[in-house]
Design a protein around this motif. Structure first.
Motif, PDB file in Angstrom:
ATOM      1  N   GLY A  40      -9.508   8.804  -3.628  1.00 40.43           N
ATOM      2  CA  GLY A  40      -9.347   8.476  -2.216  1.00 40.43           C
ATOM      3  C   GLY A  40      -8.037   8.950  -1.624  1.00 40.43           C
ATOM      4  N   LYS A  41      -7.279   9.723  -2.379  1.00 38.78           N
ATOM      5  CA  LYS A  41      -5.981  10.241  -1.915  1.00 38.78           C
ATOM      6  C   LYS A  41      -5.051   9.109  -1.474  1.00 38.78           C
ATOM      7  CE  LYS A  41      -6.744  14.705  -2.190  1.00 38.78           C
ATOM      8  NZ  LYS A  41      -5.948  15.571  -3.044  1.00 38.78           N
ATOM      9  N   ARG A  42      -5.094   8.005  -2.210  1.00 40.97           N
ATOM     10  CA  ARG A  42      -4.282   6.847  -1.846  1.00 40.97           C
ATOM     11  C   ARG A  42      -2.825   7.044  -2.236  1.00 40.97           C
ATOM     12  NH1 ARG A  42      -3.119   3.722  -6.334  1.00 40.97           N
ATOM     13  NH2 ARG A  42      -4.429   4.080  -8.154  1.00 40.97           N
ATOM     14  N   TYR A  43      -1.972   6.319  -1.532  1.00 42.02           N
ATOM     15  CA  TYR A  43      -0.550   6.310  -1.874  1.00 42.02           C
ATOM     16  C   TYR A  43      -0.349   5.405  -3.079  1.00 42.02           C
ATOM     17  CZ  TYR A  43       1.095   8.716   2.275  1.00 42.02           C
ATOM     18  OH  TYR A  43       1.349   9.658   3.222  1.00 42.02           O
ATOM     19  N   THR A  44       0.452   5.831  -4.010  1.00 39.92           N
ATOM     20  CA  THR A  44       0.817   4.994  -5.144  1.00 39.92           C
ATOM     21  C   THR A  44       2.180   4.369  -4.862  1.00 39.92           C
ATOM     22  OG1 THR A  44       1.939   6.807  -6.277  1.00 39.92           O
ATOM     23  CG2 THR A  44      -0.425   6.487  -6.771  1.00 39.92           C
ATOM     24  N   ASN A  45       2.512   3.355  -5.628  1.00 42.11           N
ATOM     25  CA  ASN A  45       3.823   2.729  -5.475  1.00 42.11           C
ATOM     26  C   ASN A  45       4.928   3.750  -5.726  1.00 42.11           C
ATOM     27  OD1 ASN A  45       5.475   0.388  -4.988  1.00 42.11           O
ATOM     28  ND2 ASN A  45       6.007   0.490  -7.155  1.00 42.11           N
ATOM     29  N   LYS A  46       4.716   4.642  -6.695  1.00 42.79           N
ATOM     30  CA  LYS A  46       5.715   5.656  -7.004  1.00 42.79           C
ATOM     31  C   LYS A  46       5.936   6.582  -5.804  1.00 42.79           C
ATOM     32  CE  LYS A  46       6.874   9.299 -10.283  1.00 42.79           C
ATOM     33  NZ  LYS A  46       6.470  10.055 -11.454  1.00 42.79           N
ATOM     34  N   THR A  50       9.363   6.852  -3.516  1.00 43.68           N
ATOM     35  CA  THR A  50      10.071   8.120  -3.354  1.00 43.68           C
ATOM     36  C   THR A  50      10.347   8.399  -1.881  1.00 43.68           C
ATOM     37  OG1 THR A  50       9.077   9.000  -5.368  1.00 43.68           O
ATOM     38  CG2 THR A  50       9.929  10.611  -3.786  1.00 43.68           C
ATOM     39  N   ILE A  51       9.345   8.204  -1.041  1.00 42.00           N
ATOM     40  CA  ILE A  51       9.495   8.410   0.403  1.00 42.00           C
ATOM     41  C   ILE A  51      10.522   7.424   0.971  1.00 42.00           C
ATOM     42  CG2 ILE A  51       8.298   8.228   2.636  1.00 42.00           C
ATOM     43  CD1 ILE A  51       5.739   9.139   1.042  1.00 42.00           C
ATOM     44  N   TRP A  52      10.417   6.160   0.563  1.00 42.63           N
ATOM     45  CA  TRP A  52      11.328   5.118   1.046  1.00 42.63           C
ATOM     46  C   TRP A  52      12.773   5.436   0.653  1.00 42.63           C
ATOM     47  CZ3 TRP A  52      10.724   1.023   4.241  1.00 42.63           C
ATOM     48  CH2 TRP A  52      11.748   0.094   4.289  1.00 42.63           C
ATOM     49  N   LYS A  53      12.969   5.826  -0.612  1.00 44.96           N
ATOM     50  CA  LYS A  53      14.318   6.121  -1.099  1.00 44.96           C
ATOM     51  C   LYS A  53      14.945   7.276  -0.313  1.00 44.96           C
ATOM     52  CE  LYS A  53      16.906   7.213  -5.261  1.00 44.96           C
ATOM     53  NZ  LYS A  53      16.867   7.552  -6.673  1.00 44.96           N
ATOM     54  N   ILE A  63      18.524  -0.694   0.548  1.00 49.40           N
ATOM     55  CA  ILE A  63      17.467  -1.671   0.285  1.00 49.40           C
ATOM     56  C   ILE A  63      16.254  -0.987  -0.349  1.00 49.40           C
ATOM     57  CG2 ILE A  63      16.401  -1.508   2.577  1.00 49.40           C
ATOM     58  CD1 ILE A  63      16.072  -4.613   2.410  1.00 49.40           C
ATOM     59  N   THR A  64      15.629  -1.646  -1.310  1.00 47.95           N
ATOM     60  CA  THR A  64      14.461  -1.072  -1.979  1.00 47.95           C
ATOM     61  C   THR A  64      13.194  -1.336  -1.166  1.00 47.95           C
ATOM     62  OG1 THR A  64      14.201  -3.059  -3.332  1.00 47.95           O
ATOM     63  CG2 THR A  64      15.489  -1.235  -4.277  1.00 47.95           C
ATOM     64  N   LEU A  65      12.116  -0.703  -1.563  1.00 44.78           N
ATOM     65  CA  LEU A  65      10.863  -0.718  -0.800  1.00 44.78           C
ATOM     66  C   LEU A  65      10.325  -2.123  -0.530  1.00 44.78           C
ATOM     67  CD1 LEU A  65       8.449   0.812   0.470  1.00 44.78           C
ATOM     68  CD2 LEU A  65       7.442   0.903  -1.806  1.00 44.78           C
ATOM     69  N   TYR A  66      10.123  -2.918  -1.563  1.00 45.84           N
ATOM     70  CA  TYR A  66       9.480  -4.227  -1.358  1.00 45.84           C
ATOM     71  C   TYR A  66      10.266  -5.127  -0.415  1.00 45.84           C
ATOM     72  CZ  TYR A  66       7.383  -8.756  -2.109  1.00 45.84           C
ATOM     73  OH  TYR A  66       6.804  -9.983  -1.903  1.00 45.84           O
ATOM     74  N   PRO A  67      11.562  -5.381  -0.688  1.00 47.68           N
ATOM     75  CA  PRO A  67      12.276  -6.249   0.253  1.00 47.68           C
ATOM     76  C   PRO A  67      12.411  -5.641   1.645  1.00 47.68           C
ATOM     77  CG  PRO A  67      13.668  -5.741  -1.660  1.00 47.68           C
ATOM     78  CD  PRO A  67      12.368  -5.026  -1.841  1.00 47.68           C
ATOM     79  N   GLY A  68      12.508  -4.323   1.714  1.00 47.72           N
ATOM     80  CA  GLY A  68      12.638  -3.669   3.012  1.00 47.72           C
ATOM     81  C   GLY A  68      11.402  -3.833   3.874  1.00 47.72           C
TER      82      GLY A  68
END
Length: 90
Positions: A40-46, A50-53, A63-68
């Motif tokens: 399904g061409k889904r986004y993975t956490n990895k 990477t995009i967030w960082k 700030i990291t992805l989850y808390p952000g």
């Protein structure tokens, strides 16, 4: 928990979401990652991390992805939707 939770979105987003849903992307996902190899061409956490960082580095944020994303969602619920904190905590 596996439970569904309804989280309101800004009314201006509805038209854009409807446009995206109409796209013929052969995927059950609203947001697809064209470079993904997963079904399904889904986004993975990895991939998201990477995009967030990279975005954080551009603006000097640490700030990291989850808390952000959790913080952003809660701020929208309080400031734009006027939801009480007690409902958000649940």
């Amino acid at each position: 928990t596996g439970a569904d939770h309804v989280i309101p979105c800004h009314s201006a987003m509805i038209e854009e979401v409807e446009r995206l849903v109409d796209l013929d992307n052969n995927s059950p996902y609203l947001f697809v990652n064209k470079r993904a190899r997963k079904d399904g061409k889904r986004y993975t956490n990895k991939a998201l991390s990477t995009i967030w960082k990279a975005a954080c580095e551009q603006v000097g944020e640490t700030i990291t992805l989850y808390p952000g994303t959790k913080h952003s969602g809660v701020c929208i619920m309080i400031n734009e939707k006027g939801m009480p904190l007690s409902d958000i905590q649940v």
